[in-house]
Design an enzyme around this catalytic site. Structure first.
Site, mmCIF file in Angstrom:
data_model
loop_
_atom_site.group_PDB
_atom_site.id
_atom_site.type_symbol
_atom_site.label_atom_id
_atom_site.label_comp_id
_atom_site.label_asym_id
_atom_site.label_seq_id
_atom_site.Cartn_x
_atom_site.Cartn_y
_atom_site.Cartn_z
ATOM 1 N N HIS A 1 9.039 -9.021 0.973
ATOM 2 C CA HIS A 1 8.933 -7.848 0.097
ATOM 3 C C HIS A 1 9.668 -8.173 -1.204
ATOM 4 C CE1 HIS A 1 7.874 -4.847 3.356
ATOM 5 N NE2 HIS A 1 8.470 -5.752 4.109
ATOM 6 N N ASN B 1 11.473 -8.769 6.963
ATOM 7 C CA ASN B 1 11.788 -8.245 8.292
ATOM 8 C C ASN B 1 11.199 -9.152 9.360
ATOM 9 O OD1 ASN B 1 13.082 -5.803 7.424
ATOM 10 N ND2 ASN B 1 11.062 -5.015 6.869
ATOM 11 N N ILE C 1 0.823 -1.214 0.000
ATOM 12 C CA ILE C 1 0.000 0.000 0.000
ATOM 13 C C ILE C 1 0.861 1.270 0.000
ATOM 14 C CG2 ILE C 1 -0.249 0.375 2.503
ATOM 15 C CD1 ILE C 1 -3.295 0.615 1.994
ATOM 16 N N HIS D 1 6.033 -12.036 5.709
ATOM 17 C CA HIS D 1 5.884 -11.507 4.354
ATOM 18 C C HIS D 1 7.253 -11.297 3.738
ATOM 19 C CE1 HIS D 1 5.637 -8.279 7.350
ATOM 20 N NE2 HIS D 1 6.265 -7.485 6.496
ATOM 21 N N GLU E 1 6.595 -4.569 11.005
ATOM 22 C CA GLU E 1 5.362 -3.877 11.426
ATOM 23 C C GLU E 1 4.172 -4.821 11.492
ATOM 24 O OE1 GLU E 1 4.700 -0.591 8.808
ATOM 25 O OE2 GLU E 1 6.577 0.386 9.385
ATOM 26 N N VAL E 2 4.116 -5.749 10.548
ATOM 27 C CA VAL E 2 2.948 -6.635 10.472
ATOM 28 C C VAL E 2 3.379 -8.040 10.903
ATOM 29 C CG1 VAL E 2 1.143 -7.576 8.987
ATOM 30 C CG2 VAL E 2 1.992 -5.248 8.593
HETATM 31 P P1 5GP Z 1 7.208 -4.730 7.507
HETATM 32 O O1 5GP Z 1 7.702 -3.414 8.055
HETATM 33 O O2 5GP Z 1 6.356 -5.463 8.524
HETATM 34 O O3 5GP Z 1 8.299 -5.559 6.916
HETATM 35 O O4 5GP Z 1 6.284 -4.358 6.267
HETATM 36 C C1 5GP Z 1 4.903 -4.223 6.341
HETATM 37 C C2 5GP Z 1 4.457 -3.681 5.001
HETATM 38 O O5 5GP Z 1 3.054 -3.798 4.922
HETATM 39 C C3 5GP Z 1 4.787 -2.201 4.785
HETATM 40 O O6 5GP Z 1 5.598 -2.065 3.627
HETATM 41 C C4 5GP Z 1 3.418 -1.539 4.625
HETATM 42 O O7 5GP Z 1 3.398 -0.500 3.671
HETATM 43 C C5 5GP Z 1 2.540 -2.710 4.198
HETATM 44 N N1 5GP Z 1 1.133 -2.570 4.563
HETATM 45 C C6 5GP Z 1 0.653 -2.188 5.781
HETATM 46 N N2 5GP Z 1 -0.696 -2.163 5.753
HETATM 47 C C7 5GP Z 1 -1.064 -2.563 4.513
HETATM 48 C C8 5GP Z 1 -2.337 -2.746 3.880
HETATM 49 O O8 5GP Z 1 -3.401 -2.550 4.467
HETATM 50 N N3 5GP Z 1 -2.318 -3.163 2.587
HETATM 51 C C9 5GP Z 1 -1.163 -3.398 1.896
HETATM 52 N N4 5GP Z 1 -1.272 -3.795 0.638
HETATM 53 N N5 5GP Z 1 0.056 -3.238 2.468
HETATM 54 C C10 5GP Z 1 0.099 -2.824 3.753
#
Ligand code: 5GP
Length: 121
Positions: A106, A91, A34, A104, A99-100
């Site tokens: 990337h 991550n 997103i 996942h 964050e999530v």
């Molecule tokens: P992290 O920091 O956990 O490696 O990455 C989490 C990713 O999830 C971030 O790049 C963020 O932009 C993406 N993200 C968070 N919320 C959403 C969402 O509701 N939809 C989509 N498509 N991506 C999201």
């Protein structure tokens, strides 16, 4: 970090939140980030409830593990970056700024991506 059934990717998997789907099979979903950090920024996730690569590599079936990595390769093809180059990154935990709390991968591409990390002293 424990698995939270209400994390944003669990909600995407349940269809409660929309996503721009790139690829899906029995074990895996890929969709555009997103908040893209590169011209192409797609996330590849297992459908199972795994927080991190450690969690996934210990508990997922061979079929789930194979499907995740095959999906990453498929995304590079579908996004037209398999030859121009791309970067994969995952991550895990606080130091990596996850964050999530749903595993996942990337997939970044579509242009020069710069250095892998900003070096910290
Ligand atoms: P992290 O920091 O956990 O490696 O990455 C989490 C990713 O999830 C971030 O790049 C963020 O932009 C993406 N993200 C968070 N919320 C959403 C969402 O509701 N939809 C989509 N498509 N991506 C999201």
């Amino acid at each position: 970090m424990s698995y939270d059934d209400n994390n944003i990717f669990a909600r995407i998997l349940r269809g409660e939140i929309p996503c721009r789907k790139v690829f899906e099979d029995a074990h895996t979903l890929a969709f555009d980030d997103i908040n893209p950090q590169a011209p192409i920024h797609t996330l590849v996730i297992p459908k199972g409830k795994y927080v991190s690569m450690k969690d996934f590599s210990e508990k997922a079936s061979d079929a789930e593990i194979a499907a995740l990595w095959r999906a990453v390769g498929k995304v590079s093809e579908l996004k037209g970056i398999k030859d121009s180059g791309y970067r994969t990154l995952s991550n895990a935990g606080v130091n990596a700024h996850q964050e999530v709390p749903h595993l996942h991968i990337h997939v970044f591409g579509g242009g020069p991506l710069g250095p892998m990390l900003v070096k910290k002293s």
